[in-house]
Design a protein around this motif. Structure first.
Motif, mmCIF file in Angstrom:
data_model
loop_
_atom_site.group_PDB
_atom_site.id
_atom_site.type_symbol
_atom_site.label_atom_id
_atom_site.label_comp_id
_atom_site.label_asym_id
_atom_site.label_seq_id
_atom_site.Cartn_x
_atom_site.Cartn_y
_atom_site.Cartn_z
ATOM 1 N N LEU A 283 0.718 -0.837 -0.164
ATOM 2 C CA LEU A 283 0.162 0.139 0.139
ATOM 3 C C LEU A 283 0.729 1.534 -0.155
ATOM 4 O O LEU A 283 0.235 2.120 -0.509
ATOM 5 N N VAL B 109 0.571 3.720 -3.175
ATOM 6 C CA VAL B 109 0.259 5.325 -2.495
ATOM 7 C C VAL B 109 1.259 6.072 -2.673
ATOM 8 O O VAL B 109 0.948 7.192 -3.703
ATOM 9 N N SER C 287 0.771 8.316 -6.512
ATOM 10 C CA SER C 287 0.297 9.720 -6.098
ATOM 11 C C SER C 287 1.507 11.403 -6.317
ATOM 12 O O SER C 287 0.965 12.073 -5.907
ATOM 13 N N LYS D 172 -12.271 8.396 1.952
ATOM 14 C CA LYS D 172 -10.679 8.034 2.795
ATOM 15 C C LYS D 172 -9.383 8.710 1.837
ATOM 16 O O LYS D 172 -8.642 8.659 1.129
ATOM 17 N N TYR E 215 -6.566 7.371 -0.642
ATOM 18 C CA TYR E 215 -6.524 6.887 -1.589
ATOM 19 C C TYR E 215 -7.145 8.064 -2.484
ATOM 20 O O TYR E 215 -7.382 8.137 -3.360
#
Length: 400
Positions: free
Chosen positions: A27, A31, A35, A177, A180
């Protein structure tokens, strides 16, 4: 209470399953990469990199931070997360091309890496960097980020059919959230482009990851216009907060080896078009938090997994760069701006927290955001100089 009961209290029975740490590491990498890879490509191309060089740089810096995370996490058995400098990439995007092109920019990247190594090895230099007022460093960072942070609104005005779904998806996901929000925005942007038929991939070979060698050149304009501001932004917005995040979760690694290691990793990536890697700040919490593993001594596994996935993502750099190269630039800037809004808000909050230093911070912010260039040196440096002068003048007047 018996001795066995005391031992049970002092040594909790943690589960041996490392799956939570593995998931946290995956994760973290997803991310961190999804991102901000648009910001990295935007920044490298802004300072003169060709699409091939930008792709190579993305591969190089991703590989460098991946291996650095693996080595440091295994060495110290701590969840030490490494990332590329997203604010640094935003700095490159706002600075634009310099005399000497991408080769000169790479020379400035080398200067930045050397300064990071010196900051780790030579304590007086590290103390000098730490003595730079935090309000000025934050104001400079906010000025650097400002141009990209307003891009989503320009995109809505120019291409509402593509930009509006992206911004709405980001806003909704940020409410549900926040972690995300940006990856979802990236996914919606890809879907919107495919539906609209904008991408036209005529060169399939560019999908494959390829590295290109760059021969750096050195100029004072590039070093002062890119290298020094990049160093200050990296230290103020990444390395120092990264240490603070680790300490907040009761991990206390020695700062000096971490700075030296990230500086060396940065230097190794430059010949292939890479720039600066540093301690992760935001994504560091994903690996260091209890959600990664109930046993604090097992959380380093999350950082190792994240580093491994970062290296693996290099295989997809060609696809990412190819997609971005055929997409509307304003849409890519919009996605990058959404990724940087949180950093911009934190920087502005830090810059304006002290009323007595607010004027100097505003001067730094405005001068940096103006994008001015004097003598070939970019606005980030001059913003820091202007703000520092105003702050020194105010303190002198107050003392007098």
């Amino acid at each position: 209470m018996g001795g066995s009961d005391v031992a049970a209290i002092e040594t909790p029975a943690y589960p041996k399953n490392i799956w939570p740490a593995v998931v946290a590491g995956i994760l973290t990498a997803f991310v961190g990469y999804a991102s901000s890879f648009t910001v990295v490509l935007q920044g490298l191309q802004a300072v003169g990199a060709t699409p091939g060089q930008a792709t190579s740089g993305l591969i190089a810096v991703g590989t460098a931070m991946g291996f650095a995370a693996i080595v440091l996490a295994l060495r110290y058995r701590m969840p030490i997360s490494i990332a590329w400098s997203t604010p640094g990439a935003a700095l490159l995007a706002s600075t634009g091309a310099v005399a000497g092109g991408f080769e000169a920019a790479c020379g400035a990247f080398i200067a930045c890496g050397v300064m990071i190594v010196i900051a780790g090895l030579w304590k007086p230099f590290g103390k000098l960097v730490s003595s730079i007022p935090a309000v000025l460093a934050n104001a400079m960072l906010a000025g650097v980020l400002f141009g990209l942070c307003i891009a989503p609104f320009h995109a809505i005005a120019q291409i509402p059919d593509l930009a509006l779904p992206v911004v709405l998806a980001w806003a909704v996901m940020a409410r549900l959230k926040r972690l995300y929000a940006v990856p979802v925005a990236v996914l919606v942007a890809v879907i919107a482009l495919i539906i609209s038929g904008v991408p036209d991939f005529s060169v399939r070979g560019s999908f494959w990851p390829q590295v290109e060698l760059v021969t750096p050149s050195f100029s004072w304009n590039a070093i002062f216009g890119i290298g020094l501001p990049l160093f200050l932004v990296t230290m103020a917005s990444q390395n120092i907060p990264g240490l603070a995040v680790l300490r907040a979760f009761d991990y206390h690694p020695p700062a000096s080896p971490l700075f030296v290691s990230t500086g060396i990793a940065s230097l190794l990536s430059v010949p292939f078009g890479g720039y600066t890697v540093n301690l992760a700040a935001i994504t560091a919490a994903l690996c260091a938090a209890p959600e990664a593993h109930p046993d604090p001594s097992k959380r380093y596994i999350a950082a190792v997994v994240a580093g491994t996935v970062y290296v693996a993502f290099g295989a997809f750099a060609g696809v990412a760069a190819s997609f971005i190269s055929v997409s509307p630039p304003i849409l890519i800037q919009a996605v990058a701006g959404l990724a940087l809004l949180g950093a911009f808000g934190s920087a502005m909050s830090g810059a304006l927290q002290n009323p007595s230093e607010r004027e100097a911070a505003v001067i730094t912010f405005v001068a940096t955001a103006s994008g001015m260039s004097i003598g070939g040196i970019g606005s980030a440096f001059w913003g820091l100089v202007a703000g520092g002068f105003v702050m020194a003048l105010h303190r002198w007047r107050k003392a007098a």
